[in-house]
Design an enzyme around this catalytic site. Structure first.
Site, short mmCIF file in Angstrom:
data_model
loop_
_atom_site.label_atom_id
_atom_site.label_comp_id
_atom_site.label_asym_id
_atom_site.label_seq_id
_atom_site.Cartn_x
_atom_site.Cartn_y
_atom_site.Cartn_z
N SER A 67 -54.21 -18.79 8.47
CA SER A 67 -53.68 -19.14 9.86
C SER A 67 -54.20 -18.05 10.82
O SER A 67 -53.29 -17.76 12.01
CB SER A 67 -52.20 -19.31 10.00
OG SER A 67 -51.78 -20.33 9.02
N ARG A 68 -55.24 -17.30 10.84
CA ARG A 68 -55.73 -16.20 11.53
C ARG A 68 -54.85 -15.05 11.77
O ARG A 68 -54.86 -14.30 12.45
CB ARG A 68 -56.28 -16.71 13.03
CG ARG A 68 -57.31 -17.73 12.99
CD ARG A 68 -58.59 -17.41 12.34
NE ARG A 68 -59.72 -18.13 12.46
CZ ARG A 68 -60.13 -19.02 11.57
NH1 ARG A 68 -59.24 -18.96 10.26
NH2 ARG A 68 -60.92 -19.83 11.72
#
Length: 215
Positions: free
Chosen positions: A193-194
């Site tokens: 999810s970065r």
């Protein structure tokens, strides 16, 4: 093309980077990660390939990919022509940044610091272990200068080969090493999810201060 690029994404799930597993100083962690890269990365990726960024007298940045050739407690060493464009930039602004990216490990390391020339003895020692073609090329190529065509470069190489026909080439006076003495090293580990892990080391009063950065 814009939509295609926007849709290109990869989720990073391989590993994490926590303070509990990170040393108090960065060079040992770099050595560990570099060793992992040597074991993991496959051709055409070269584990010691890095992007070197410099700045010229007008403040314009320049980037190129080079190979790291030495690492010790003093810093990170690479070699080049002292008459090249990068050398001119380093002569004006003796600071640089390096970035290593190891995609199989989902890791990146960013290094910043001042630049110094290595000793002539260090440059000569590395020059002597280079392949013969590379040693001749250091004499033949007027790096960063405009040349007419490929034939001119091949002519210069042929002249150099003739010059050293009966003797081993010695290290050119215009060729040698630079050492980046780091004052900042950031370790980046890809996460889902970065929400990546970023541990940053800053040199403070002859010691290293470690801090976590938001992704």
């Amino acid at each position: 093309m814009t939509q295609t690029l926007a849709d290109m994404r990869r989720d990073y799930t391989r590993d994490g980077l926590s303070e509990a597993n990170a040393p108090s100083e960065p060079l040992s962690l770099f050595r560990q990660w570099f060793g992992d890269a040597i074991q993991t990365e496959q051709p055409p990726v070269e584990p010691n390939a890095m992007t070197l960024a410099t700045v010229d007298a007008d403040g314009r940045p320049h980037c190129r990919v080079l190979l790291l050739k030495a690492l010790d407690d003093r810093g990170f060493t690479f070699f080049t022509n002292y008459d090249s464009a990068k050398a001119e930039q380093l002569g004006v602004r003796p600071f640089a940044a390096m970035t290593f990216f190891w995609p199989s490990l989902e890791r990146q390391v960013r290094i910043e610091g001042r630049i110094e020339k290595v000793s002539a003895a260090e440059s000569d020692a590395y020059y002597q272990v280079r392949p013969l073609g590379s040693r001749l090329g250091a004499w033949a190529s007027p790096q960063s200068q405009v040349i007419r065509d490929r034939a001119e470069l091949e002519r210069l190489l042929a002249e150099t080969e003739q010059r050293f026909l009966d003797q081993a080439p010695h290290c050119p006076p215009h060729w040698g090493g630079y050492r980046l003495v780091p004052d900042r090293i950031e370790f980046w580990q890809g996460r889902p999810s970065r929400l990546h892990d970023r541990l940053n080391y800053r040199s403070v009063a002859s010691d290293w201060q470690r801090e976590r950065l938001a992704p």
